[in-house]
Design a protein around this motif. Structure first.
Motif, PDB file in Angstrom:
ATOM      1  N   TYR A 238       0.844  -1.189   0.000  1.00 22.15           N
ATOM      2  CA  TYR A 238       0.000   0.000   0.000  1.00 22.15           C
ATOM      3  C   TYR A 238       0.882   1.243   0.000  1.00 22.15           C
ATOM      4  O   TYR A 238       1.627   1.481   0.942  1.00 22.15           O
ATOM      5  CB  TYR A 238      -0.879  -0.046   1.252  1.00 22.15           C
ATOM      6  N   ASN A 239       0.798   2.018  -1.070  1.00 19.41           N
ATOM      7  CA  ASN A 239       1.736   3.118  -1.279  1.00 19.41           C
ATOM      8  C   ASN A 239       1.026   4.463  -1.151  1.00 19.41           C
ATOM      9  O   ASN A 239       0.122   4.776  -1.925  1.00 19.41           O
ATOM     10  CB  ASN A 239       2.369   2.981  -2.666  1.00 19.41           C
ATOM     11  N   THR A 240       1.431   5.265  -0.170  1.00 17.73           N
ATOM     12  CA  THR A 240       0.819   6.567   0.077  1.00 17.73           C
ATOM     13  C   THR A 240       1.869   7.664  -0.058  1.00 17.73           C
ATOM     14  O   THR A 240       2.973   7.539   0.468  1.00 17.73           O
ATOM     15  CB  THR A 240       0.220   6.631   1.500  1.00 17.73           C
ATOM     16  N   ILE A 241       1.513   8.735  -0.744  1.00 15.98           N
ATOM     17  CA  ILE A 241       2.426   9.863  -0.887  1.00 15.98           C
ATOM     18  C   ILE A 241       2.131  10.909   0.181  1.00 15.98           C
ATOM     19  O   ILE A 241       0.985  11.294   0.392  1.00 15.98           O
ATOM     20  CB  ILE A 241       2.319  10.496  -2.292  1.00 15.98           C
TER      21      ILE A 241
ATOM     22  N   ILE B  62      -0.577   7.152  -8.420  1.00 20.27           N
ATOM     23  CA  ILE B  62      -0.690   7.305  -6.971  1.00 20.27           C
ATOM     24  C   ILE B  62      -2.160   7.550  -6.638  1.00 20.27           C
ATOM     25  O   ILE B  62      -2.786   8.459  -7.175  1.00 20.27           O
ATOM     26  CB  ILE B  62       0.158   8.486  -6.463  1.00 20.27           C
ATOM     27  N   LYS B  63      -2.708   6.735  -5.743  1.00 23.44           N
ATOM     28  CA  LYS B  63      -4.124   6.838  -5.406  1.00 23.44           C
ATOM     29  C   LYS B  63      -4.369   7.230  -3.946  1.00 23.44           C
ATOM     30  O   LYS B  63      -5.489   7.544  -3.569  1.00 23.44           O
ATOM     31  CB  LYS B  63      -4.824   5.513  -5.696  1.00 23.44           C
ATOM     32  N   ASN B  64      -3.323   7.179  -3.128  1.00 23.12           N
ATOM     33  CA  ASN B  64      -3.480   7.430  -1.702  1.00 23.12           C
ATOM     34  C   ASN B  64      -2.621   8.620  -1.289  1.00 23.12           C
ATOM     35  O   ASN B  64      -1.410   8.635  -1.504  1.00 23.12           O
ATOM     36  CB  ASN B  64      -3.060   6.188  -0.906  1.00 23.12           C
ATOM     37  N   PHE B  65      -3.244   9.622  -0.686  1.00 24.53           N
ATOM     38  CA  PHE B  65      -2.571  10.878  -0.384  1.00 24.53           C
ATOM     39  C   PHE B  65      -2.650  11.200   1.102  1.00 24.53           C
ATOM     40  O   PHE B  65      -3.718  11.107   1.717  1.00 24.53           O
ATOM     41  CB  PHE B  65      -3.217  12.030  -1.158  1.00 24.53           C
ATOM     42  N   LEU B  66      -1.505  11.596   1.667  1.00 24.02           N
ATOM     43  CA  LEU B  66      -1.468  12.168   3.003  1.00 24.02           C
ATOM     44  C   LEU B  66      -1.198  13.658   2.864  1.00 24.02           C
ATOM     45  O   LEU B  66      -0.188  14.066   2.286  1.00 24.02           O
ATOM     46  CB  LEU B  66      -0.366  11.519   3.851  1.00 24.02           C
TER      47      LEU B  66
ATOM     48  N   LYS C 185       1.216  -8.510  17.626  1.00 23.45           N
ATOM     49  CA  LYS C 185       0.089  -7.790  18.227  1.00 23.45           C
ATOM     50  C   LYS C 185      -0.996  -7.476  17.201  1.00 23.45           C
ATOM     51  O   LYS C 185      -1.964  -6.790  17.507  1.00 23.45           O
ATOM     52  CB  LYS C 185       0.577  -6.488  18.874  1.00 23.45           C
ATOM     53  N   ASN C 186      -0.816  -7.928  15.985  1.00 24.38           N
ATOM     54  CA  ASN C 186      -1.817  -7.731  14.920  1.00 24.38           C
ATOM     55  C   ASN C 186      -2.079  -6.254  14.612  1.00 24.38           C
ATOM     56  O   ASN C 186      -3.204  -5.871  14.303  1.00 24.38           O
ATOM     57  CB  ASN C 186      -3.138  -8.424  15.295  1.00 24.38           C
ATOM     58  N   ILE C 187      -1.049  -5.447  14.709  1.00 23.03           N
ATOM     59  CA  ILE C 187      -1.172  -4.059  14.306  1.00 23.03           C
ATOM     60  C   ILE C 187      -0.689  -3.932  12.863  1.00 23.03           C
ATOM     61  O   ILE C 187       0.226  -4.639  12.442  1.00 23.03           O
ATOM     62  CB  ILE C 187      -0.364  -3.139  15.242  1.00 23.03           C
ATOM     63  N   ILE C 188      -1.333  -3.069  12.090  1.00 26.15           N
ATOM     64  CA  ILE C 188      -0.981  -2.888  10.682  1.00 26.15           C
ATOM     65  C   ILE C 188       0.145  -1.861  10.587  1.00 26.15           C
ATOM     66  O   ILE C 188      -0.030  -0.697  10.950  1.00 26.15           O
ATOM     67  CB  ILE C 188      -2.204  -2.431   9.873  1.00 26.15           C
ATOM     68  N   LEU C 189       1.309  -2.308  10.094  1.00 18.02           N
ATOM     69  CA  LEU C 189       2.503  -1.471  10.098  1.00 18.02           C
ATOM     70  C   LEU C 189       2.769  -0.823   8.744  1.00 18.02           C
ATOM     71  O   LEU C 189       2.698  -1.475   7.700  1.00 18.02           O
ATOM     72  CB  LEU C 189       3.724  -2.310  10.493  1.00 18.02           C
ATOM     73  N   PHE C 190       3.073   0.465   8.783  1.00 21.45           N
ATOM     74  CA  PHE C 190       3.554   1.202   7.617  1.00 21.45           C
ATOM     75  C   PHE C 190       5.029   1.540   7.826  1.00 21.45           C
ATOM     76  O   PHE C 190       5.471   1.733   8.964  1.00 21.45           O
ATOM     77  CB  PHE C 190       2.781   2.517   7.431  1.00 21.45           C
ATOM     78  N   SER C 191       5.764   1.626   6.729  1.00 16.91           N
ATOM     79  CA  SER C 191       7.159   2.023   6.806  1.00 16.91           C
ATOM     80  C   SER C 191       7.263   3.455   7.310  1.00 16.91           C
ATOM     81  O   SER C 191       6.583   4.350   6.823  1.00 16.91           O
ATOM     82  CB  SER C 191       7.813   1.908   5.425  1.00 16.91           C
ATOM     83  N   GLY C 192       8.171   3.674   8.295  1.00 16.15           N
ATOM     84  CA  GLY C 192       8.305   4.994   8.880  1.00 16.15           C
ATOM     85  C   GLY C 192       9.378   5.845   8.249  1.00 16.15           C
ATOM     86  O   GLY C 192       9.376   7.061   8.406  1.00 16.15           O
TER      87      GLY C 192
ATOM     88  N   ILE D  77       4.256   5.278   3.852  1.00 13.15           N
ATOM     89  CA  ILE D  77       3.771   6.649   3.742  1.00 13.15           C
ATOM     90  C   ILE D  77       5.010   7.496   3.500  1.00 13.15           C
ATOM     91  O   ILE D  77       5.793   7.724   4.419  1.00 13.15           O
ATOM     92  CB  ILE D  77       3.024   7.099   5.012  1.00 13.15           C
ATOM     93  N   SER D  78       5.201   7.948   2.269  1.00 13.58           N
ATOM     94  CA  SER D  78       6.515   8.423   1.863  1.00 13.58           C
ATOM     95  C   SER D  78       6.508   9.822   1.265  1.00 13.58           C
ATOM     96  O   SER D  78       5.692  10.135   0.404  1.00 13.58           O
ATOM     97  CB  SER D  78       7.103   7.459   0.828  1.00 13.58           C
TER      98      SER D  78
END
Length: 259
Positions: A2-5, A34-38, A170-177, A194-195
């Motif tokens: 999952y790729n977020t800008i 790119i479909k996901n934006f922060l 712990k079943n938490i969904i991790l994103f690259s920091g 989230i990059s």
């Protein structure tokens, strides 16, 4: 993956948002798949934005067919709650949030804080970044937050095997920091990234990142958002693997702490 800008917000020289350039950037990233934006999620943005800026950007981006969420990094608890309410009524379903530096870091205070913001009904992505906020979260509080479903996602900057295995259990969904740790995150089945690095190579982000990963780690180089913004400031944008230059509609600037 999952790729977020973490999109950079362009400004005019007078300090107002440059809507023409923002339109250019959003359409450019949509063109590059790119479909996901922060929004307001790069260094020096969220804590400098006023409430009216959140409102204006929210209203502006509704016309685009994109998935988006916002970063909230404020030092005033009332403003944090108001922004949660604002995002909720505008169909924003996720929020990236840091631990506010005014909260006394103990299990009781953190639990109360997340319990309150959970009532807004948004999915919180915790930005776990100790080297910036000097807060190392206790695993006990993470367990409590997970059991109560106060926390589902984490953008994790402590990318090591021990830390990753504990959180994965712990079943938490991790994103690259951090962008330089993307290869590690890919190997360890992180959910996504989230990059800010996406701002200059959106279509080829994963390819370039994997190729440069060895060199980046060898030199201990940190892909700092300020460097990315300075690069955009100079050339506006580079498409793909440096195959063509796309200069912006007009010159743009950044918030005061970013220049």
């Amino acid at each position: 993956m999952y790729n977020t800008i973490a999109i950079v917000t362009p400004f005019k020289k007078n300090g107002k948002i440059n809507w023409l350039n923002l339109n250019f950037l959003i359409n450019f990233y949509i063109f590059n798949k790119i479909k996901n934006f922060l929004f307001l999620g790069t260094t020096g943005e969220s804590h400098n934005f006023k409430t009216k800026d959140y409102i204006n950007i929210l209203l502006y981006i509704k016309k685009y067919n994109i998935k988006f969420f916002f970063n909230i990094n404020k030092i005033n608890i009332k403003k944090i709650f108001y922004l949660f309410f604002l995002l909720k009524i505008n169909n924003n379903i996720k929020v990236l949030i840091n631990i506010p530096n005014y909260i006394l870091i103990n299990n009781l205070n953190l639990f109360k804080y997340f319990k309150i913001i959970n009532k807004f009904g948004l999915k919180n992505i915790l930005y776990n970044i100790p080297k910036r906020n000097n807060i190392i979260l206790n695993y006990n509080i993470i367990n409590k937050l997970l059991k109560k479903n106060f926390l589902i996602y984490m953008k994790n900057s402590i990318n090591n095997i021990k830390n990753t295995l504990i959180y994965k259990n712990k079943n938490i969904i991790l994103f690259s920091g951090e962008d330089k740790n993307l290869l590690f995150c890919l190997k360890n089945n992180y959910y996504g990234t989230i990059s800010v690095f996406n701002n200059i190579i959106p279509r080829n982000f994963f390819f370039i990142n994997k190729k440069l990963n060895f060199l980046i780690n060898k030199l201990n180089f940190h892909i700092n958002p300020i460097l990315i913004k300075f690069f955009l400031y100079k050339v506006f944008l580079i498409k793909g693997i440096f195959n063509s230059l796309l200069f912006g509609v007009e010159k743009f600037y950044f918030t005061q702490s970013q220049t």
